[in-house]
Scaffold this active site. Structure first.
Site, PDB file in Angstrom:
ATOM      1  N   ASP A   1      44.832  49.314  35.249  1.00  0.00           N
ATOM      2  CA  ASP A   1      46.037  48.777  34.608  1.00  0.00           C
ATOM      3  C   ASP A   1      45.781  48.040  33.298  1.00  0.00           C
ATOM      4  OD1 ASP A   1      45.051  46.348  35.567  1.00  0.00           O
ATOM      5  OD2 ASP A   1      47.025  45.624  36.190  1.00  0.00           O
TER       6      ASP A   1
ATOM      7  N   GLU B   1      37.296  49.356  43.005  1.00  0.00           N
ATOM      8  CA  GLU B   1      38.320  50.185  43.630  1.00  0.00           C
ATOM      9  C   GLU B   1      38.123  51.678  43.394  1.00  0.00           C
ATOM     10  OE1 GLU B   1      42.281  48.707  43.054  1.00  0.00           O
ATOM     11  OE2 GLU B   1      41.744  46.752  43.877  1.00  0.00           O
TER      12      GLU B   1
ATOM     13  N   TYR C   1      46.016  42.580  48.225  1.00  0.00           N
ATOM     14  CA  TYR C   1      47.171  41.853  47.684  1.00  0.00           C
ATOM     15  C   TYR C   1      48.212  41.592  48.761  1.00  0.00           C
ATOM     16  CZ  TYR C   1      45.057  42.148  43.174  1.00  0.00           C
ATOM     17  OH  TYR C   1      44.190  41.980  42.139  1.00  0.00           O
TER      18      TYR C   1
HETATM   19  C1  GCB Z   1      43.700  45.724  41.453  1.00  0.00           C
HETATM   20  C2  GCB Z   1      42.766  46.054  40.344  1.00  0.00           C
HETATM   21  C3  GCB Z   1      43.042  45.242  39.095  1.00  0.00           C
HETATM   22  C4  GCB Z   1      44.547  45.144  38.858  1.00  0.00           C
HETATM   23  C5  GCB Z   1      45.146  44.442  40.056  1.00  0.00           C
HETATM   24  C6  GCB Z   1      46.660  44.294  39.927  1.00  0.00           C
HETATM   25  O1  GCB Z   1      43.460  45.994  42.586  1.00  0.00           O
HETATM   26  O2  GCB Z   1      41.435  45.933  40.706  1.00  0.00           O
HETATM   27  O3  GCB Z   1      42.418  45.868  38.025  1.00  0.00           O
HETATM   28  O4  GCB Z   1      44.852  44.474  37.695  1.00  0.00           O
HETATM   29  O5  GCB Z   1      44.901  45.168  41.211  1.00  0.00           O
HETATM   30  O6  GCB Z   1      47.123  43.257  39.484  1.00  0.00           O
HETATM   31  O7  GCB Z   1      47.362  45.232  40.269  1.00  0.00           O
END
Ligand code: GCB
Length: 686
Positions: free
Chosen positions: A228, A482, A535
């Site tokens: 991202d 990831e 998350y």
């Molecule tokens: C993740 C990635 C990271 C993203 C993050 C997000 O898992 O490793 O690069 O920025 O999530 O905020 O979605």
């Protein structure tokens, strides 16, 4: 032949190599995406191990070396996105770029080029050309060799000096260099031309693909990628010219250990390189001196015809991380001096000097923990990005200093260089301030596992380890972020990758930031430390902070049960608009970020008690730019700090936690401003 000359001869052969022509094929990104995923045909048996990089010592001046910066204002032209190799065909490097008749843009170096202009250079796909001129003194001609070193060009670069090919390199975030003595006009003006290509393909690290889209003005190539962060490009870090003598110290490798009795041990290895003329020079000995902070010699050794050795340092002052000792980041200066016999009366003369900052520390690990100087570590820190307004990913010393002040303000002791190698200057800063680094290669979100990708992935790790192996702050190598490690093809791929990296890991454990599940991941079994990204209450169960503790503790335990290794959470967090408030908490509000963090803290404390959970890393240190998507408002807002490095509400909460951990684990006193006076009836609870 005298035996100690062997390394010199060997390296000479390397330096006389004919410079490779630009490998055009590497730039031809296949627009027809062909899915190769999970093909059982790939056995990886035929993968070539990358050729080891050479001589990546950071340019430092000394009695025998001069360093000059080529940073400043360069000129840039962009090529037609549909014809990125036009400049190669038409040999734009043979003359000043203005002769191409194309628009000349003033472009600062270092900086990403994307956010400098007001037009669509931001989204340019393909190549851009940089150019500047510089003088080299006449005096450099006969007694010196001149080297050109780029600390990072993203993604790939081809370099010409005065119209002649000097070097080429691909994979961003990593340095490369080349001797250019034979290409220079000494005492005259010189032109440097750099072609920089930002395209990512299935075979690049990281991966991406270029495809065409139809617009109102015709079709245009577009770069897509699954990570991202914005694919910033350009000459991201400093460009240096530096000189060495004709016979010089070209590379150094250092490992350190500390015994319980305070005896420090430094094992070192030195490589020499000579030009054709330098071969006549006879080395007599190498003096290696370790100097403490005030310049006193703490240990020394003189070697004749041997280019490796061990220094023992009684009562060594160890390198300690921030908040684990009152004097963190203690560095010695390891001075290497090469002496040669002088023509006159067999006198010995100093030929070359290089000084390397060195921290003395031991690093070890077992199935439960990671230990520094025999003490188990609990890592509290961040995933970060090199990212800021206008400069993009360009090195900015002001930003670097601000970030370290903020890191220390929060009481963090570590960060992961998510998702690529950070600047050498930041690594030096981390050494000096005692911030521990999980050093990550640029393999983010890799998916289509094929041999050419594996070769590039190995190479990115080889280059990273070569660059950073002498930094005391580096406590682990992260081989990927990831990756699609649940896919079948991942098993053989990572087995080959990790086997290779083990051989060059230089005393550090291997880890990765995984988002697959413990039941389906094919990578974790090969690692020393299992790291996962999750998350909770953001991408899953949005709005339900009341589910975090249960889900997180179950997941961490499942990684532990399956692999029996220390476990770290490398990413957790939620996007937060600074200034957006809501009571009760609602996603995107500052209150929600606080609640989400607080629940994680509780889960971490439960996990810490189990004896194998060794670190918590917030995602992210600061807000950062992303590609344009409907899930991002001006970028990724999971920062604890805003993009211009001011705290969100959660920063104050995180700070209290990190300092509370420092107090609990290392008996560190709390900063006076950690709490504010409320009333004589409410006491500081920490
Ligand atoms: C993740 C990635 C990271 C993203 C993050 C997000 O898992 O490793 O690069 O920025 O999530 O905020 O979605």
């Amino acid at each position: 032949m005298r035996r100690h000359w062997m390394p010199v001869i060997f390296l000479l052969l390397g330096s006389l190599q004919v410079l490779l022509a630009y490998p055009e094929d590497d730039f031809l990104v296949n627009a027809n995406r062909k899915e190769l995923t999970d093909s059982p045909l790939f056995e990886y048996g035929d993968v070539r191990k990358p050729t080891p990089t050479k001589g990546l010592l950071y340019p430092r001046d000394s009695e025998t070396r001069e360093v000059r910066s080529l940073d400043g204002m360069w000129q840039l032209v962009r090529s037609d996105p549909f014809d990125p190799l036009q400049g190669i065909r038409e040999k734009w490097f043979m003359d000043a770029l203005r002769k191409t008749g194309r628009e000349i843009i003033s472009m600062p170096v270092p900086a990403s080029y994307n956010d400098i202009t007001t037009d669509n250079l931001r989204d340019h796909v393909g190549t851009v050309w940089y150019e500047r001129t510089f003088f080299v003194p006449r005096s450099w001609k006969t007694t010196q060799r001149t080297w050109l070193r780029f600390s990072s060009v993203h993604y790939a670069a081809v370099v010409w000096i005065n119209g002649r090919n000097a070097t080429s390199h691909s994979i961003g975030h990593l340095p490369f260099e080349s001797e250019i003595s034979g290409l220079l006009s000494f005492g005259g003006n010189n032109r440097i031309t750099v072609m920089c290509d930002n395209r990512l393909s299935n075979r690049t690290i990281p991966q991406g693909s270029v495809y065409e889209v139809a617009t109102d003005d015709g079709s245009v190539p577009v770069q897509s990628y699954t990570f991202d962060f914005f694919n910033y490009a350009g000459i991201h870090r400093s460009v240096h010219l530096y000189t060495t003598p004709l016979l010089h110290i070209s590379d150094l490798e250092v490992t350190t250990q500390l015994t319980n009795e305070g005896l420090g041990r430094i094992d070192y290895r030195v490589w020499l390189e000579a030009s054709k003329e330098g071969l006549q020079i006879q080395p007599t000995h190498l003096r290696v001196q370790l100097r403490d902070k005030v310049g006193h010699v703490a240990a020394q050794q003189i070697n004749k015809a041997v280019y490796h050795g061990t220094l023992l340092v009684p009562n060594a002052t160890p390198w300690w991380p921030y908040l684990m000792h009152s004097d963190p980041g203690y560095l010695y200066n390891l001075q290497f001096e090469l002496f040669v016999s002088s023509n006159e009366k067999e006198l010995e003369a100093l030929q070359d000097t290089y000084r390397l900052p060195v921290g003395i520390r031991s690093l070890s690990w077992d199935n439960d923990t990671l230990l520094l100087n025999g003490k188990p570590l609990y890592l509290r820190g961040f995933g970060r990005h090199e990212d800021s307004d206008i400069r993009g990913k360009g090195l900015d010393n002001a930003l670097l200093a601000r970030d370290f002040n903020l890191l220390k303000w929060t009481g963090a002791n570590a960060y992961r260089t998510s998702h690529y190698p950070y600047s050498e200057e930041s690594m030096q800063f981390a050494d000096q301030h005692g911030i521990m680094i999980i050093d990550e290669c640029p393999a983010v979100n890799i998916d289509i596992f094929e041999p050419q990708l594996l070769e590039n992935h190995m190479s990115s790790l080889e280059q990273l380890i070569h660059r950073d192996r002498n930094h005391p702050s580096v406590i682990a190598w992260s081989v990927a972020n990831e990756p699609r490690s649940n896919k079948k093809g991942a098993l053989k791929y990572f087995e080959s990758l990790v086997n290779y990296v083990r051989g060059i890991a230089h005393g550090r454990p291997l880890t990765a930031a995984i988002n697959a599940n413990s039941s389906s991941c094919h990578l974790a079994q090969f690692l020393d430390i299992v790291g996962f990204n999750r998350y909770n209450s953001w991408y899953q169960n949005s709005g339900r902070t009341d589910m975090i503790i249960n889900l997180l503790t179950i997941e961490a335990q499942s990684w532990r049960d399956k692999f029996g290794k220390p476990v770290i959470q490398f990413e957790y967090g939620g996007d937060t608009m600074e200034g957006m408030h809501s009571l009760p908490a609602f996603i995107w509000s500052e209150e929600y970020q606080v609640e989400l963090f607080s629940r994680h803290f509780k889960a971490f404390d439960e996990l810490r008690g189990r004896g194998w959970f060794i670190g918590e890393f917030v995602w992210n240190f600061a807000d950062f730019r992303t590609a344009q998507t409907i899930t991002r408002v001006g970028g990724n807002k999971k920062g604890v700090f805003t993009r211009n490095r001011q705290p969100k509400e959660v920063a104050h909460i995180l700070r209290r936690r990190y300092f509370a951990l420092a107090k609990e684990l290392d008996m560190f006193g709390l900063p006076e401003d950690l709490t504010v006076y409320i009333s004589k009836h409410i006491h500081n609870e920490l």
